[in-house]
Design a protein around this motif. Structure first.
Motif, PDB file in Angstrom:
ATOM      1  N   HIS A   1      16.389 -16.536  -6.998  1.00  0.00           N
ATOM      2  CA  HIS A   1      15.086 -16.801  -7.597  1.00  0.00           C
ATOM      3  C   HIS A   1      13.925 -16.717  -6.620  1.00  0.00           C
ATOM      4  N   LEU A   2      14.132 -16.905  -5.345  1.00  0.00           N
ATOM      5  CA  LEU A   2      13.077 -16.589  -4.384  1.00  0.00           C
ATOM      6  C   LEU A   2      13.729 -16.274  -3.053  1.00  0.00           C
ATOM      7  N   VAL A   3      13.650 -15.057  -2.644  1.00  0.00           N
ATOM      8  CA  VAL A   3      14.199 -14.656  -1.353  1.00  0.00           C
ATOM      9  C   VAL A   3      13.172 -13.779  -0.679  1.00  0.00           C
ATOM     10  N   PHE A   4      12.794 -14.138   0.537  1.00  0.00           N
ATOM     11  CA  PHE A   4      11.844 -13.290   1.258  1.00  0.00           C
ATOM     12  C   PHE A   4      12.193 -13.294   2.726  1.00  0.00           C
ATOM     13  N   HIS A   5      12.075 -12.132   3.361  1.00  0.00           N
ATOM     14  CA  HIS A   5      12.433 -12.007   4.764  1.00  0.00           C
ATOM     15  C   HIS A   5      11.330 -11.303   5.543  1.00  0.00           C
ATOM     16  N   GLY A   6      10.112 -11.601   5.220  1.00  0.00           N
ATOM     17  CA  GLY A   6       8.982 -11.100   5.969  1.00  0.00           C
ATOM     18  C   GLY A   6       8.337 -12.271   6.699  1.00  0.00           C
ATOM     19  N   ASN A   7       7.073 -12.091   7.095  1.00  0.00           N
ATOM     20  CA  ASN A   7       6.416 -13.195   7.775  1.00  0.00           C
ATOM     21  C   ASN A   7       5.920 -14.207   6.747  1.00  0.00           C
ATOM     22  N   ASP A   8       5.620 -15.418   7.218  1.00  0.00           N
ATOM     23  CA  ASP A   8       5.234 -16.507   6.324  1.00  0.00           C
ATOM     24  C   ASP A   8       3.940 -16.208   5.587  1.00  0.00           C
ATOM     25  N   GLU A   9       3.048 -15.450   6.224  1.00  0.00           N
ATOM     26  CA  GLU A   9       1.775 -15.137   5.572  1.00  0.00           C
ATOM     27  C   GLU A   9       2.010 -14.269   4.336  1.00  0.00           C
TER      28      GLU A   9
ATOM     29  N   SER B   1       0.811  -1.220   0.000  1.00  0.00           N
ATOM     30  CA  SER B   1       0.000   0.000   0.000  1.00  0.00           C
ATOM     31  C   SER B   1       0.847   1.273   0.000  1.00  0.00           C
ATOM     32  N   ASP B   2       2.113   1.171   0.421  1.00  0.00           N
ATOM     33  CA  ASP B   2       3.023   2.313   0.404  1.00  0.00           C
ATOM     34  C   ASP B   2       3.804   2.405  -0.905  1.00  0.00           C
ATOM     35  N   ARG B   3       3.448   1.569  -1.875  1.00  0.00           N
ATOM     36  CA  ARG B   3       4.095   1.519  -3.189  1.00  0.00           C
ATOM     37  C   ARG B   3       5.537   1.051  -3.104  1.00  0.00           C
ATOM     38  N   ASP B   4       5.873   0.316  -2.034  1.00  0.00           N
ATOM     39  CA  ASP B   4       7.178  -0.327  -1.943  1.00  0.00           C
ATOM     40  C   ASP B   4       7.150  -1.613  -2.761  1.00  0.00           C
ATOM     41  N   MET B   5       8.175  -1.831  -3.541  1.00  0.00           N
ATOM     42  CA  MET B   5       8.255  -3.031  -4.366  1.00  0.00           C
ATOM     43  C   MET B   5       8.547  -4.236  -3.474  1.00  0.00           C
ATOM     44  N   LYS B   6       7.679  -5.240  -3.543  1.00  0.00           N
ATOM     45  CA  LYS B   6       7.816  -6.417  -2.693  1.00  0.00           C
ATOM     46  C   LYS B   6       8.141  -7.688  -3.460  1.00  0.00           C
ATOM     47  N   GLY B   7       8.002  -7.647  -4.771  1.00  0.00           N
ATOM     48  CA  GLY B   7       8.328  -8.840  -5.542  1.00  0.00           C
ATOM     49  C   GLY B   7       8.196  -8.591  -7.029  1.00  0.00           C
ATOM     50  N   ILE B   8       8.844  -9.464  -7.803  1.00  0.00           N
ATOM     51  CA  ILE B   8       8.700  -9.421  -9.253  1.00  0.00           C
ATOM     52  C   ILE B   8       8.627 -10.850  -9.776  1.00  0.00           C
ATOM     53  N   ALA B   9       7.994 -11.001 -10.908  1.00  0.00           N
ATOM     54  CA  ALA B   9       7.965 -12.280 -11.611  1.00  0.00           C
ATOM     55  C   ALA B   9       7.965 -11.999 -13.105  1.00  0.00           C
ATOM     56  N   VAL B  10       8.683 -12.826 -13.848  1.00  0.00           N
ATOM     57  CA  VAL B  10       8.710 -12.716 -15.307  1.00  0.00           C
ATOM     58  C   VAL B  10       7.937 -13.882 -15.892  1.00  0.00           C
ATOM     59  N   TRP B  11       6.921 -13.561 -16.702  1.00  0.00           N
ATOM     60  CA  TRP B  11       6.117 -14.568 -17.373  1.00  0.00           C
ATOM     61  C   TRP B  11       6.223 -14.381 -18.884  1.00  0.00           C
ATOM     62  N   VAL B  12       6.347 -15.480 -19.605  1.00  0.00           N
ATOM     63  CA  VAL B  12       6.376 -15.415 -21.070  1.00  0.00           C
ATOM     64  C   VAL B  12       5.308 -16.347 -21.627  1.00  0.00           C
TER      65      VAL B  12
ATOM     66  N   GLU C   1      11.739 -16.424 -13.632  1.00  0.00           N
ATOM     67  CA  GLU C   1      12.324 -15.416 -12.746  1.00  0.00           C
ATOM     68  C   GLU C   1      11.276 -15.008 -11.727  1.00  0.00           C
ATOM     69  N   PHE C   2      11.627 -15.149 -10.443  1.00  0.00           N
ATOM     70  CA  PHE C   2      10.676 -14.847  -9.374  1.00  0.00           C
ATOM     71  C   PHE C   2      11.464 -14.449  -8.135  1.00  0.00           C
ATOM     72  N   PHE C   3      11.294 -13.216  -7.707  1.00  0.00           N
ATOM     73  CA  PHE C   3      11.952 -12.718  -6.499  1.00  0.00           C
ATOM     74  C   PHE C   3      10.913 -12.048  -5.598  1.00  0.00           C
ATOM     75  N   THR C   4      11.098 -12.185  -4.306  1.00  0.00           N
ATOM     76  CA  THR C   4      10.336 -11.372  -3.367  1.00  0.00           C
ATOM     77  C   THR C   4      11.327 -10.673  -2.443  1.00  0.00           C
ATOM     78  N   PHE C   5      10.897  -9.524  -1.918  1.00  0.00           N
ATOM     79  CA  PHE C   5      11.796  -8.686  -1.128  1.00  0.00           C
ATOM     80  C   PHE C   5      11.138  -8.355   0.207  1.00  0.00           C
ATOM     81  N   GLY C   6      11.922  -8.404   1.262  1.00  0.00           N
ATOM     82  CA  GLY C   6      11.403  -8.059   2.579  1.00  0.00           C
ATOM     83  C   GLY C   6      12.301  -7.062   3.261  1.00  0.00           C
TER      84      GLY C   6
END
Length: 315
Positions: free
Chosen positions: A246-254, A130-141, A227-232
């Motif tokens: 390819h997948l890194v996240f450091h937030g809560n599991d939910e 909601s704060d427009r912070d980028m939390k993840g990206i994915a590339v689909w073809v 390509e799939f990344f998440t950011f915390g």
């Protein structure tokens, strides 16, 4: 003007043609530079522009929202992705000299995401809070349409439903040709020094061989994510880093599950609309997470020290 005309008259015809050519080339390059970077009247900076013809139906979520990435997102994507792909145990094989030539490492990835954003039948999705912070990206073809690059190949394959990512408007065509021309010149002047070209070619051939095994028959037409990344963020608000690609996240599991469902689920939902298969390619260490979204391993490949798996969504 009189001085210029007198100067030209003193020169031979051959030299006049050369000077005219260089003046024309400079003028053309300058106009392209203005087209790529300038503000013209009320039109915003053109690299922020999103082609209105590129319509993308996106998923809904109370905490995050999806949107297509634009060229103005490349710097932010770079700041979040580079710490994760640097010395992660996978990309080291392809970039053995990244510490010695960090600018070349940055340049390769910057060009990579720029080209993904501009490539036909390729969608770089950005997840924001909601704060427009980028939390993840994915590339689909969308394959095999993506292989033709919008050239008309694979005309027997229907267009994706409710989705226009042909990227054949002037905005995309001019930029693809301009950047390709600029890249060739840059590579002639200074080739990238951080990469192992043999390793990159080995990877491309390995993936091409996997494609021939997997994507035939009813799976010829499919959506595919590689390509799939998440950011915390850590408790002090700084971006956390971890050497796992390819997948890194450091937030809560939910949040982790929500982002996986949103970014990976987009391809599943679109594949159902198109009545085609859904595939991902990921590190074998991330198998359980993808299985939690509904993917099943269907193939395994090795490149250098790393093992990856291709997974297909199976209900």
């Amino acid at each position: 003007m009189i001085l210029i005309r007198n100067f030209m008259n003193r020169m031979g015809k051959h030299n006049q043609m050369l000077i005219t050519f260089f003046i024309g080339a400079f003028s053309f390059s300058f106009l392209l530079f203005l087209a790529l970077t300038s503000t013209i009247g009320h039109i915003p900076r053109i690299h922020h522009f999103v082609d209105p013809a590129m319509s993308v139906p996106l998923g809904q979520h109370p905490s995050f929202h999806l949107r297509p990435a634009t060229l103005s997102d490349v710097s932010k994507i770079m700041s979040l992705v580079l710490p994760q792909v640097s010395h992660d145990g996978f990309h080291d094989y392809f970039f053995p000299h990244q510490d010695r030539y960090p600018q070349d490492f940055d340049s390769w990835w910057r060009r990579y995401y720029r080209d993904m954003i501009l490539r036909p039948y390729t969608l770089v999705l950005v997840a924001e809070d909601s704060d427009r912070d980028m939390k993840g990206i994915a590339v689909w073809v969308y394959a095999p349409k993506v292989a033709g690059g919008g050239s008309g190949d694979n005309d027997d394959v229907p267009e994706p439903k409710g989705l226009n990512i042909t990227k054949n408007s002037w905005y995309y065509v001019i930029r693809r040709h301009t950047y390709a021309w600029m890249d060739k010149i840059a590579d002639k002047i200074q080739p990238n020094r951080c990469i192992d070209r043999n390793a990159i070619q080995e990877w491309r051939q390995t993936v091409a061989d996997m494609s021939k095994r997997l994507w035939t028959g009813e799976d010829r037409v499919h959506w595919y994510s590689f390509e799939f990344f998440t950011f915390g963020r850590s408790a002090n608000g700084e971006e956390e880093k971890r050497t796992e690609s390819h997948l890194v996240f450091h937030g809560n599991d939910e949040d982790k599950g929500d982002l996986a469902s949103l970014l990976l689920g987009w391809g599943i939902r679109q594949s159902k609309l198109d009545n085609v298969s859904t595939f991902v390619l990921t590190l074998i260490s991330l198998r359980e997470l993808y299985e939690g979204v509904g993917y099943k391993a269907v193939d395994e490949i090795e490149c250098g020290p790393s093992r990856c798996i291709a997974m297909k969504f199976i209900e």
